[in-house]
Design an enzyme around this catalytic site. Structure first.
Site, PDB file in Angstrom:
ATOM      1  N   CYS A   7      18.424  38.279  24.068  1.00  0.00           N
ATOM      2  CA  CYS A   7      18.936  37.263  24.995  1.00  0.00           C
ATOM      3  C   CYS A   7      17.848  36.256  25.339  1.00  0.00           C
ATOM      4  O   CYS A   7      18.116  35.051  25.462  1.00  0.00           O
ATOM      5  CB  CYS A   7      19.433  37.913  26.282  1.00  0.00           C
TER       6      CYS A   7
HETATM    7  C1  BEZ Z   1      18.878  42.176  23.858  1.00  0.00           C
HETATM    8  O1  BEZ Z   1      19.231  41.129  24.360  1.00  0.00           O
HETATM    9  O2  BEZ Z   1      17.809  42.285  23.266  1.00  0.00           O
HETATM   10  C2  BEZ Z   1      19.754  43.409  23.961  1.00  0.00           C
HETATM   11  C3  BEZ Z   1      20.593  43.574  25.037  1.00  0.00           C
HETATM   12  C4  BEZ Z   1      21.349  44.727  25.121  1.00  0.00           C
HETATM   13  C5  BEZ Z   1      21.296  45.670  24.116  1.00  0.00           C
HETATM   14  C6  BEZ Z   1      20.473  45.465  23.003  1.00  0.00           C
HETATM   15  C7  BEZ Z   1      19.702  44.321  22.927  1.00  0.00           C
END
Ligand code: BEZ
Length: 212
Positions: free
Chosen positions: A45
């Site tokens: 994200c």
């Molecule tokens: C991420 O944004 O890296 C992420 C968020 C939730 C689960 C796995 C990755």
């Protein structure tokens, strides 16, 4: 029932990093690209929100506002935005909705309990100025989205609306497009496609991209 293409985009009023947003009023006459991300302080994200900050002008040029949402608070979004700026070099320059009570997530079906129980999956909704859902995509949390593709879809939707054309496989801005099969009146076609067209089959007619 899950939202489908052509449905009205649900309205909501929630807090955001740029103050309270009443969605339909905020959208006004613009297109909106509404995208969810699973959680603050997560790595994929972080990369996405930094990248989107670099694309604000590209979306604005297309008359499209961008709006992010996650289930965390405004305070968390603001703290995380500082990290995003440091890590990616680009602070979010668009609102991030705070959705701790899952109001937006519920309205848009962004929580897929068999994939992630409490967080939103990665969704994108392309919403036209008449507040209709025009396209959507859903990715799992570990898969970052390709925002070039998100812009490409926006271009395709806008071309279809303005010129009665469809876009072929892997179409990129500047390439030939397809005349929709429902358009058959040669006079109307001449007006719409002054650069002419090629007819390989009665149902397969291509023309140079008409807005160039
Ligand atoms: C991420 O944004 O890296 C992420 C968020 C939730 C689960 C796995 C990755």
């Amino acid at each position: 029932m899950a939202l489908q293409l052509g449905d009205d985009a649900p309205d909501f009023t929630v807090d955001s990093t740029e103050g309270e947003i009443s969605f339909h009023d905020w959208a006004g006459d613009s297109w909106v690209c509404l995208f969810s991300h699973p959680k603050d302080f997560t790595p994929v994200c972080t990369t996405e929100l930094g990248r989107v900050a670099t694309l604000k002008e590209a979306f604005a040029k297309r008359g499209c506002k961008i709006l992010a949402v996650s289930v965390d608070s405004v305070a968390d979004h603001k703290k995380w935005s500082e990290d995003i700026a440091e890590i990616t070099g680009h602070a979010p320059n668009y609102p991030i909705l705070a959705d701790p009570d899952r109001k937006v997530a519920g309205l848009y079906g962004m929580i897929h309990p068999n994939a992630l129980d409490t967080m939103t999956v990665r969704t994108v909704f392309w919403i036209s100025p008449n507040k209709k859902i025009r396209a959507m995509l859903t990715y799992p949390a570990p898969t970052g989205r390709n925002f070039d593709e998100i812009l490409r879809v926006l271009d395709a939707l806008q071309l279809t609306d303005q010129y009665s054309v469809a876009t072929p496989v892997d179409w990129r801005d500047g390439q030939d497009v397809i005349i929709v099969p429902s358009l058959t009146d040669p006079e109307e076609m001449k007006k719409k496609f002054p650069k002419g067209w090629k007819e390989e089959r009665p149902y397969y007619r291509t023309t140079p991209q008409p807005n160039l």
